[in-house]
Design a protein around this motif. Sequence first.
Motif, mmCIF file in Angstrom:
data_model
loop_
_atom_site.group_PDB
_atom_site.id
_atom_site.type_symbol
_atom_site.label_atom_id
_atom_site.label_comp_id
_atom_site.label_asym_id
_atom_site.label_seq_id
_atom_site.Cartn_x
_atom_site.Cartn_y
_atom_site.Cartn_z
ATOM 1 N N GLY A 77 0.835 -1.194 0.000
ATOM 2 C CA GLY A 77 0.000 0.000 0.000
ATOM 3 C C GLY A 77 0.873 1.249 0.000
ATOM 4 O O GLY A 77 2.074 1.200 0.320
ATOM 5 N N VAL A 78 0.246 2.366 -0.370
ATOM 6 C CA VAL A 78 0.944 3.650 -0.293
ATOM 7 C C VAL A 78 1.349 3.907 1.160
ATOM 8 O O VAL A 78 2.377 4.521 1.442
ATOM 9 N N SER A 79 0.545 3.411 2.085
ATOM 10 C CA SER A 79 0.804 3.668 3.507
ATOM 11 C C SER A 79 2.227 3.285 3.902
ATOM 12 O O SER A 79 2.932 4.062 4.556
ATOM 13 N N GLU A 80 2.653 2.096 3.514
ATOM 14 C CA GLU A 80 4.004 1.678 3.892
ATOM 15 C C GLU A 80 5.052 2.594 3.252
ATOM 16 O O GLU A 80 6.059 2.950 3.883
ATOM 17 N N ALA A 131 4.238 13.813 -3.658
ATOM 18 C CA ALA A 131 2.956 14.006 -4.354
ATOM 19 C C ALA A 131 2.108 12.745 -4.172
ATOM 20 O O ALA A 131 2.365 11.725 -4.814
ATOM 21 N N ASP A 132 1.131 12.839 -3.278
ATOM 22 C CA ASP A 132 0.239 11.709 -3.025
ATOM 23 C C ASP A 132 -0.904 11.820 -4.024
ATOM 24 O O ASP A 132 -1.796 12.654 -3.874
ATOM 25 N N GLU A 133 -0.843 10.965 -5.051
ATOM 26 C CA GLU A 133 -1.811 11.062 -6.150
ATOM 27 C C GLU A 133 -2.620 9.775 -6.263
ATOM 28 O O GLU A 133 -2.954 9.318 -7.356
ATOM 29 N N ILE A 134 -2.951 9.188 -5.120
ATOM 30 C CA ILE A 134 -3.649 7.896 -5.146
ATOM 31 C C ILE A 134 -5.036 8.009 -5.783
ATOM 32 O O ILE A 134 -5.574 7.023 -6.282
ATOM 33 N N TYR A 135 -5.593 9.239 -5.806
ATOM 34 C CA TYR A 135 -6.918 9.418 -6.437
ATOM 35 C C TYR A 135 -6.790 10.019 -7.839
ATOM 36 O O TYR A 135 -7.731 10.651 -8.327
ATOM 37 N N ASP A 136 -5.646 9.853 -8.483
ATOM 38 C CA ASP A 136 -5.424 10.584 -9.739
ATOM 39 C C ASP A 136 -6.442 10.255 -10.826
ATOM 40 O O ASP A 136 -6.658 11.049 -11.731
ATOM 41 N N LEU A 165 -3.212 0.547 -5.878
ATOM 42 C CA LEU A 165 -4.394 -0.168 -6.369
ATOM 43 C C LEU A 165 -5.622 -0.036 -5.471
ATOM 44 O O LEU A 165 -6.673 -0.560 -5.792
ATOM 45 N N SER A 166 -5.494 0.664 -4.331
ATOM 46 C CA SER A 166 -6.574 0.623 -3.342
ATOM 47 C C SER A 166 -7.847 1.341 -3.786
ATOM 48 O O SER A 166 -8.935 0.958 -3.366
ATOM 49 N N LYS A 167 -7.715 2.385 -4.585
ATOM 50 C CA LYS A 167 -8.886 3.235 -4.829
ATOM 51 C C LYS A 167 -9.452 3.001 -6.231
ATOM 52 O O LYS A 167 -10.454 2.334 -6.372
HETATM 53 N N1 PLP Z 1 -3.012 8.462 0.500
HETATM 54 C C1 PLP Z 1 -4.270 8.936 0.599
HETATM 55 C C2 PLP Z 1 -4.529 10.376 0.243
HETATM 56 C C3 PLP Z 1 -5.306 8.102 1.030
HETATM 57 O O1 PLP Z 1 -6.546 8.598 1.129
HETATM 58 C C4 PLP Z 1 -5.017 6.760 1.374
HETATM 59 C C5 PLP Z 1 -6.078 5.864 1.875
HETATM 60 O O2 PLP Z 1 -7.164 6.268 2.201
HETATM 61 C C6 PLP Z 1 -3.701 6.319 1.250
HETATM 62 C C7 PLP Z 1 -2.716 7.193 0.810
HETATM 63 C C8 PLP Z 1 -3.290 4.922 1.640
HETATM 64 O O3 PLP Z 1 -3.589 4.019 0.644
HETATM 65 P P1 PLP Z 1 -3.091 2.517 0.633
HETATM 66 O O4 PLP Z 1 -4.326 1.684 0.743
HETATM 67 O O5 PLP Z 1 -2.408 2.348 -0.687
HETATM 68 O O6 PLP Z 1 -2.162 2.311 1.773
#
Ligand code: PLP
Length: 403
Positions: A102-105, A205-210, A237-239
């Motif tokens: 995940g992006v979290s790590e 740049a956190d673009e997980i919702y791009d 891949l989460s979103k």
């Molecule tokens: N960055 C943002 C802006 C998010 O909203 C989230 C999850 O809600 C994450 C990162 C973490 O995503 P991941 O599931 O890839 O760890």
Amino acid sequence: MEFKKSGRLTRVGYEIRGPMLEHADALETAGNPVMRLNTGDPAMFGLRAADNVLQDVIAHLPESQGYSAPQGIVPARLSVADYYARRGVPDVTADDVYLGNGVSELICMATQALLDDGDEVLIPAPDFPLWTAATTLASGKAVHYLCDEESDWYPDLADMTAKVTDRTRAVVLINPNNPTGAVYPRDVLEAVLDLARRHHLIVFADEIYDRIVYDDALHHCAAAIAPDVLCLTFSGLSKAYRLAGLRSGWLAISGPKQHAKDYLAGLSLLAAVRLCPNVPAQHAIRIALDADHSIDDLVLPAGRLAEQRDLAWELLNAIPGVSCVKPKGALYAFPRLEPTVYPVEDDGQLAFDLLREEKVLVVRGTGFNWPRPDHFRLLTLPGADDLTTAITRIGHFLGRYHK
Ligand code: PLP
């Protein structure tokens, strides 16, 4: 003898999955179903991943029994590099891509690799709170720059500029934004990137919702706009790909990498220390990105997510004393409670009372490091009927609350 948690954790919070969950669980155990509008997980709301991505993960299981390289498997990293080439980011190779659980790590790794005690990171307020938590855990200092609700929640550049010090190492951009739903126009990004350029800051740049943008909003990769600025772009891949449970994300490094050799060695060290990301989940990246499993059908005007966003926005604004800037992207709404109508002192208590009385779970605004107790966040992921029920209940609750 009491076993105590580390003192480091006293300033660390993560309210999206915080103590309120225990109350929600207790209510459900007692037979009261709770409408959970707290965690942005598309799969929980019936948005399923593409079948061939899942099949591909299963097909690769036999060859996923051992560790992978610390940065991740090459085919997936190549697909990420290709994705950013298509998005206009120059010079990203497979070597510049790190895969993570995940992006979290990766957020935790990127901050830990960079920060010495007291080093500062500019983080938006409101923010996705992991950025603040990870900075604090890495013994850095989260310095929050304000985003301006009056200007579609864009970063307040004057505030950001005033907060740069000689300890500032990086600036975080969350675009599209969680929790506000803002999507930043090019000129806003250019201004922030220029500040980063002038002060030699790394851009996270956190673009997980791009790929989750509505109406006429266009997502610009920050890294594409400023190829001369060191930029770490995060997604996964989460979103858009509805696979939060796989825990699969990436970061891509662009810009003057030759000036970041030491930092990147630190990042590689941390990638090795965690051994590698989950291997079957890495296989999903290649097929998800290469086959273009897009979310477009959901975000177009008649798509489910766009309609739910419209509905939530209309229903929220119809509640007296509530106003909500229309989200242009992502999966959330961040409404404001007019303080003269709702003189809230403790938004945690407000969220708790809402849960107890109406069985609706939202997240308080201060949980996103917003400085005043006058906002909360809810998901726009539930289907129209559930969303209507939940926001109607919120309206009833607020009707009693402001008396
Ligand atoms: N960055 C943002 C802006 C998010 O909203 C989230 C999850 O809600 C994450 C990162 C973490 O995503 P991941 O599931 O890839 O760890």
